[in-house]
Motif scaffolding. Structure first.
Motif, PDB file in Angstrom:
ATOM      1  N   ARG A  10       0.832  -1.201   0.000  1.00 21.97           N
ATOM      2  CA  ARG A  10       0.000   0.000   0.000  1.00 21.97           C
ATOM      3  C   ARG A  10       0.866   1.251   0.000  1.00 21.97           C
ATOM      4  NH1 ARG A  10      -5.285   2.097   1.857  1.00 21.97           N
ATOM      5  NH2 ARG A  10      -4.832   4.127   2.717  1.00 21.97           N
ATOM      6  N   CYS A  13       2.213   1.754  -3.393  1.00 18.31           N
ATOM      7  CA  CYS A  13       1.152   2.234  -4.278  1.00 18.31           C
ATOM      8  C   CYS A  13       0.900   3.717  -4.083  1.00 18.31           C
ATOM      9  CB  CYS A  13      -0.147   1.483  -4.026  1.00 18.31           C
ATOM     10  SG  CYS A  13      -0.144  -0.167  -4.707  1.00 18.31           S
ATOM     11  N   VAL A  17       1.165   6.593  -6.872  1.00 19.23           N
ATOM     12  CA  VAL A  17       0.055   7.485  -7.198  1.00 19.23           C
ATOM     13  C   VAL A  17       0.518   8.930  -7.112  1.00 19.23           C
ATOM     14  CG1 VAL A  17      -2.189   8.333  -6.424  1.00 19.23           C
ATOM     15  CG2 VAL A  17      -1.777   5.893  -6.571  1.00 19.23           C
ATOM     16  N   ASP A  56      -7.160  -0.150 -13.269  1.00 20.40           N
ATOM     17  CA  ASP A  56      -6.326  -0.122 -12.069  1.00 20.40           C
ATOM     18  C   ASP A  56      -6.360   1.322 -11.568  1.00 20.40           C
ATOM     19  OD1 ASP A  56      -4.288   0.090 -10.181  1.00 20.40           O
ATOM     20  OD2 ASP A  56      -2.961  -1.267 -11.270  1.00 20.40           O
ATOM     21  N   SER A  58      -5.204   2.342  -8.683  1.00 17.86           N
ATOM     22  CA  SER A  58      -4.212   2.533  -7.624  1.00 17.86           C
ATOM     23  C   SER A  58      -2.947   3.194  -8.153  1.00 17.86           C
ATOM     24  CB  SER A  58      -3.868   1.182  -6.989  1.00 17.86           C
ATOM     25  OG  SER A  58      -3.243   0.339  -7.933  1.00 17.86           O
ATOM     26  N   ALA A  63      -3.261  -2.509  -6.502  1.00 20.81           N
ATOM     27  CA  ALA A  63      -3.875  -2.644  -5.176  1.00 20.81           C
ATOM     28  C   ALA A  63      -5.376  -2.367  -5.187  1.00 20.81           C
ATOM     29  CB  ALA A  63      -3.204  -1.705  -4.175  1.00 20.81           C
ATOM     30  N   MET A  64      -5.864  -1.629  -6.204  1.00 19.76           N
ATOM     31  CA  MET A  64      -7.285  -1.300  -6.245  1.00 19.76           C
ATOM     32  C   MET A  64      -7.745  -1.209  -7.701  1.00 19.76           C
ATOM     33  SD  MET A  64      -9.302   1.503  -4.053  1.00 19.76           S
ATOM     34  CE  MET A  64     -11.069   1.565  -4.079  1.00 19.76           C
ATOM     35  N   TYR A  65      -8.889  -1.840  -7.948  1.00 20.88           N
ATOM     36  CA  TYR A  65      -9.433  -1.874  -9.303  1.00 20.88           C
ATOM     37  C   TYR A  65     -10.877  -1.398  -9.323  1.00 20.88           C
ATOM     38  CZ  TYR A  65      -5.408  -4.625 -10.676  1.00 20.88           C
ATOM     39  OH  TYR A  65      -4.118  -5.043 -10.935  1.00 20.88           O
ATOM     40  N   HIS A  98      -6.264  -4.216  -2.243  1.00 21.26           N
ATOM     41  CA  HIS A  98      -6.669  -3.340  -1.142  1.00 21.26           C
ATOM     42  C   HIS A  98      -8.153  -3.006  -1.252  1.00 21.26           C
ATOM     43  CE1 HIS A  98      -6.657  -0.165   1.816  1.00 21.26           C
ATOM     44  NE2 HIS A  98      -7.131   0.661   0.921  1.00 21.26           N
TER      45      HIS A  98
END
Length: 109
Positions: A10, A13, A17, A56, A58, A63-65, A98
């Protein structure tokens, strides 16, 4: 150990970002490996899907979709049932995520 790995992932990520925030438009123009893998799984599980988009969100680290899927297989099912079908199809993938946003619908004829 698992909690530590998730924390480090995380953190990585969030760093990615922050680095790509100003270049997000360019980053979204090509698919990541995770997007391709998830789309393949969903295409196999929902062969009648009229529309499928996997993003995606993230920053590229997986980690996040966000998933948008329209399929006849959802006809007659409540939204929560539709989402459960998607979650079941991705049960192994979800273990390393995540978060996941799911948007389902039945194609309009």
């Amino acid at each position: 150990m698992i909690a530590l790995n998730r924390f480090l992932r995380r953190k990585q990520c969030l760093s990615q970002v922050a680095l790509v925030a100003g270049q997000m438009h360019g980053a979204l123009s090509s698919q990541t490996e995770g997007e391709i893998r998830i789309a393949k799984i969903l295409k196999e599980k929902f062969p009648q899907a009229a529309s499928l988009k996997v993003l995606d969100i993230s920053g590229g680290c997986g980690a996040m979709y966000e998933i948008h899927i329209e399929s006849e297989e959802f006809k007659g099912k409540r939204t929560v049932q539709q989402h459960r079908l998607v979650n079941q199809a991705l049960k192994d993938e979800i273990k390393t995520m995540h978060g996941l946003r799911i948007f389902t619908d039945v194609p309009k004829n």
